[in-house]
Design a protein around this motif. Structure first.
Motif, mmCIF file in Angstrom:
data_model
loop_
_atom_site.group_PDB
_atom_site.id
_atom_site.type_symbol
_atom_site.label_atom_id
_atom_site.label_comp_id
_atom_site.label_asym_id
_atom_site.label_seq_id
_atom_site.Cartn_x
_atom_site.Cartn_y
_atom_site.Cartn_z
ATOM 1 N N THR A 21 -3.481 6.064 0.369
ATOM 2 C CA THR A 21 -4.515 5.438 1.197
ATOM 3 C C THR A 21 -5.237 6.484 2.038
ATOM 4 O O THR A 21 -6.468 6.492 2.136
ATOM 5 C CB THR A 21 -3.900 4.361 2.106
ATOM 6 O OG1 THR A 21 -3.207 3.403 1.302
ATOM 7 C CG2 THR A 21 -4.973 3.657 2.914
ATOM 8 N N LEU A 50 0.821 -1.208 0.000
ATOM 9 C CA LEU A 50 0.000 0.000 0.000
ATOM 10 C C LEU A 50 0.852 1.254 0.000
ATOM 11 O O LEU A 50 1.907 1.313 0.646
ATOM 12 C CB LEU A 50 -0.925 0.022 1.224
ATOM 13 C CG LEU A 50 -2.079 -0.989 1.259
ATOM 14 C CD1 LEU A 50 -2.834 -0.864 2.571
ATOM 15 C CD2 LEU A 50 -3.033 -0.781 0.084
ATOM 16 N N ASN A 51 0.394 2.252 -0.733
ATOM 17 C CA ASN A 51 0.981 3.584 -0.708
ATOM 18 C C ASN A 51 0.223 4.366 0.360
ATOM 19 O O ASN A 51 -0.935 4.746 0.160
ATOM 20 C CB ASN A 51 0.843 4.231 -2.085
ATOM 21 C CG ASN A 51 1.471 5.604 -2.164
ATOM 22 O OD1 ASN A 51 1.594 6.318 -1.174
ATOM 23 N ND2 ASN A 51 1.865 5.992 -3.375
ATOM 24 N N TRP A 52 0.851 4.592 1.499
ATOM 25 C CA TRP A 52 0.117 5.117 2.652
ATOM 26 C C TRP A 52 -0.428 6.521 2.397
ATOM 27 O O TRP A 52 -1.512 6.879 2.885
ATOM 28 C CB TRP A 52 1.005 5.108 3.896
ATOM 29 C CG TRP A 52 2.159 6.053 3.884
ATOM 30 C CD1 TRP A 52 3.418 5.805 3.442
ATOM 31 C CD2 TRP A 52 2.141 7.414 4.328
ATOM 32 N NE1 TRP A 52 4.211 6.925 3.577
ATOM 33 C CE2 TRP A 52 3.444 7.924 4.132
ATOM 34 C CE3 TRP A 52 1.170 8.249 4.876
ATOM 35 C CZ2 TRP A 52 3.791 9.234 4.450
ATOM 36 C CZ3 TRP A 52 1.513 9.552 5.207
ATOM 37 C CH2 TRP A 52 2.819 10.025 4.996
ATOM 38 N N ARG A 53 0.274 7.331 1.608
ATOM 39 C CA ARG A 53 -0.231 8.682 1.333
ATOM 40 C C ARG A 53 -1.488 8.632 0.458
ATOM 41 O O ARG A 53 -2.443 9.372 0.688
ATOM 42 C CB ARG A 53 0.857 9.515 0.655
ATOM 43 C CG ARG A 53 2.012 9.852 1.589
ATOM 44 C CD ARG A 53 2.954 10.844 0.987
ATOM 45 N NE ARG A 53 3.672 10.303 -0.173
ATOM 46 C CZ ARG A 53 4.636 10.951 -0.823
ATOM 47 N NH1 ARG A 53 4.985 12.166 -0.442
ATOM 48 N NH2 ARG A 53 5.250 10.393 -1.844
#
Length: 726
Positions: A231, A226-229
């Motif tokens: 998300t 996952l790309n937390w930003r």
């Protein structure tokens, strides 16, 4: 009563007969209802015609209603005017002949756009239900139309809100100067500073999009986690959508006042600013210069039809859902024309803005090209690779113009014809820069952002631009969510707030697929396969079910009863012949295009930058699964109802329609008594005077004839439920 009448003959027959009330009335001598005993016992002076309930559904069924006509129009405009108007229509204009593309687009807007938009508005307003309930009413066996429409809304909503999430990320990144995508990052290698190689091969804005924003992987098979930003941005987008629609049209209607109008403010600001930019006129002139030879190509008409189709939001269910909250006598024909014209004008306005800005960008890139190649020529002159005699005497390298460079380039190319390729000089033509067509995310997050870095006060313009994208996306998402929640709320007893929150939570969890590092590839997949073919088929079946199964003449009569005037006769022929033929050609061309174009995606690889890859087998199966799953309800519902495995959905009628059915059933009983010569004041029959069976394919009424309390004969009046309801 004449001796030869069918009713009189039936009195002397023991056979069971099945007749419609219309048949029975048609075979009798004309009667004056106003002077009849039945009419004197009725408050209205006569039986109300079937299909025209004399009740106010706004008051009796508790269905929400728009606060004003303006609110409703803004909601329809907000749903139909979306991101595609800004980043799809300008690209199609440039690709398909510039100003010449407007001709097939406008023709198809008249032939299929406005008529089908009017059709959806009319059925939603007349039946006052969502997409599932509407098509269960019109033709129960084609009730799968509404289910397929709902599923496509779900697929589109999943990835569409990801785009809003990207816009939210760029919106917050815009609050800094200089903009973070203005320059390539510098990498430190000990005491040496070098430009990031991946950025140097592409551009600063391209690098920021693929590496800083998406941090994209090189293939779809490599998820990358996952790309937390992204998300967090997606979570923010779903929270905004949830708050906007949690109260239904009572909350979304208020949001539309801002989300539908603000984009026009931004577009006008950009247009005014863009017209004063150097090169803006070149971009607009290039855009609207017609290439008439391209206009005759079939591909141009296919893409114009597809754009008309999706620009108005046909088949999604949002149009039907919004119109179902209208009063039944609302002039939906005016609404259809007005919203269609606004959509078209918005596309033209957005195209002017985009090409004014891209003309400015092309001018800057062309000047940059001239400077870089002029430095190469100076190097060749200093190293005696080129002779000074090749340079025209009036050329000044300190103030080199594009025309001077073009002249110098032409002389060198002629003289050094054999070794010209080794020099590595570029022509630096403004036309070439303007012909670099971009669309979608490439336009919004790369080309447009690059142009804005050259604006004075660039962060201000960047904030406005991405806030506009958020509002455009929000308007479309509100319509999409309404297209999902309205049919469910009409069918099941569930709290609106609970359903909305539940849908948003499930959608966010499913949307995590699109915020992986490989998520952009899945966005492209869903955009290509989840909506196009299924929605085209849905709209074809909508058209056929109304025009050929229900009947265009009956539909026109219903519209006259509802609107108070008869729509133009041209709609009869458009609905019955022109639109179905155009849609069949469109779906055939789409299938052929899909067959001859191998499925693939544009991958971003750090060393090679960008190139096209084929989908792996599992991803290919996923592409076709999206199409099949979206269309599967159509045959399943048809088969299930053909064999009576499930009810026809009429047991889910709204309160207003249940009341109207009861009133009309009572009226039908009075008509039957009148035909049989029985006075309403006679003693009641020991048998039920009528029986309404909701949930079967027919609506049956039992009528009896009595003489001194004895049953002389009994028969059934039977008609299709769809005839009775509409």
């Amino acid at each position: 009563m004449p001796k030869s009448s069918k009713v009189t003959q039936l009195e002397h027959s023991n056979e069971h007969v099945t007749e419609s009330v219309a048949d029975l009335l048609a075979l009798e001598a004309p009667m004056d209802y106003k002077s009849s005993q039945m009419s004197m016992n009725m408050a209205g002076g006569g039986p109300p015609p079937i299909g025209k309930p004399d009740i106010s559904p706004d008051l009796e069924d508790g269905r929400p209603a728009w606060n004003s006509k303006l609110q409703y129009i803004l909601a329809q405009v907000g749903f139909s005017v979306g991101l595609g108007n800004v980043w799809r229509f300008p690209y199609l204009c440039q690709k398909n002949g510039g100003g010449a593309y407007l001709v097939p687009y406008f023709i198809l807007l008249i032939l299929i756009g406005i008529p089908l938009f009017f059709l959806e508005l009319a059925v939603g307003q007349r039946i006052r239900r969502g997409s599932i309930g509407v098509w269960n009413y019109v033709c129960p066996r084609l009730g799968g139309i509404g289910v397929s429409s709902l599923m496509v809304c779900g697929f589109v909503g999943l990835y569409y809100n990801v785009i809003i999430g990207w816009s939210i990320f760029y919106f917050f990144q815009s609050f800094q100067y200089p903009l973070p995508w203005s320059d390539c990052p510098i990498r430190r290698n000990g005491s040496q500073a070098i430009v990031e190689p991946e950025c140097e091969k592409s551009s600063a804005t391209t690098y920021f999009w693929y590496r800083e924003t998406l941090n994209i992987t090189s293939t779809i098979s490599d998820s990358g986690g996952l790309n937390w930003r992204m998300t967090l941005s997606l979570l923010g987008a779903w929270i905004i959508v949830c708050l906007a629609v949690i109260k239904g049209i009572q909350s979304s209607g208020k949001v539309m006042y801002f989300s539908s109008l603000f984009p026009y403010v931004v577009l006008f600001c950009f247009l005014v600013r863009g017209l004063f930019l150097k090169g803006a006129v070149d971009g607009i002139a290039h855009m609207f210069t017609p290439k008439l030879e391209i206009m005759l190509e079939p591909q141009v008409w296919r893409e114009a039809a597809t754009q008309v189709f999706f620009a108005l939001g046909l088949g999604f269910g949002g149009v039907i859902a919004f119109s179902s909250y209208n009063k039944r006598d609302n002039n939906c024909h005016f609404d259809a024309v007005l919203v269609s014209v606004i959509n078209f004008v918005t596309s033209i306005l957005a195209t002017l803005v985009v090409f004014a800005v891209l003309g400015f960008k092309a001018n800057i890139m062309n000047e940059k090209c001239v400077v870089e190649n002029a430095e190469k020529i100076l190097g060749y002159l200093n190293s005696n690779v080129l002779s000074q005699d090749l340079i025209p005497p009036h050329v000044n390298f300190s103030h080199l113009t594009s025309s001077d460079y073009a002249e110098m380039y032409g002389v060198i190319k002629i003289v050094k014809e054999d070794s010209f390729a080794q020099l590595g000089l570029e022509p630096c033509l403004l036309e070439d820069e303007l012909n670099k067509a971009v669309q979608g995310t490439g336009l919004a997050f790369i080309a447009f952002t690059e142009a804005m870095t050259h604006f004075p006060a660039s962060p201000v313009w960047s904030v406005m631009f991405f806030f506009m994208l958020i509002n455009l996306g929000l308007g479309s998402m509100i319509g999409t969510m309404t297209g999902i929640t309205t049919p469910i709320l009409d069918t099941f007893k569930i709290r609106k707030e609970v359903l909305t929150v539940g849908c948003c939570i499930v959608a966010f969890l499913c949307g995590l697929l699109f915020v992986q590092r490989s998520g952009n590839y899945f966005v492209a997949m869903f955009d290509d396969y989840s909506a196009g073919l299924p929605l085209t088929l849905v709209v074809i079946l909508e058209n056929v079910s109304v025009a050929w199964i229900y009947g265009t003449k009956r539909f026109m009569q219903d519209l006259e009863d509802m609107l108070g005037f008869r729509p133009y006769t041209v709609y009869f022929y458009l609905w019955k012949y022109v639109s179905p033929v155009c849609l069949l050609i469109l779906i055939s061309a789409s299938v052929v295009e899909m067959a001859i174009s191998p499925p693939g995606y544009n991958a971003w690889v750090q060393d090679l930058v960008s190139y096209t890859l084929s989908y792996p087998p599992w991803a290919l199966a996923m592409c076709f699964a999206l199409i099949i799953v979206a269309m599967l309800p159509l045959p399943l519902v048809f088969i299930a109802r053909h064999f009576n495995w499930i009810s026809d959905g009429s047991n889910k009628l709204s309160v207003s329609y249940r009341k109207s059915l009861t009133k009309e059933a009572s009226t039908l009983e009075d008509e039957t008594r009148f035909i049989l010569g029985k006075n309403p004041s006679e003693a009641p029959s020991p048998m039920p005077s009528h029986r309404l069976q909701i949930g079967n394919d027919t609506c049956k009424f039992q009528a009896t004839k009595h003489v001194n309390g004895n049953v002389v004969f009994a028969y059934y009046l039977q008609m299709p439920m769809s005839d009775y309801l509409l």
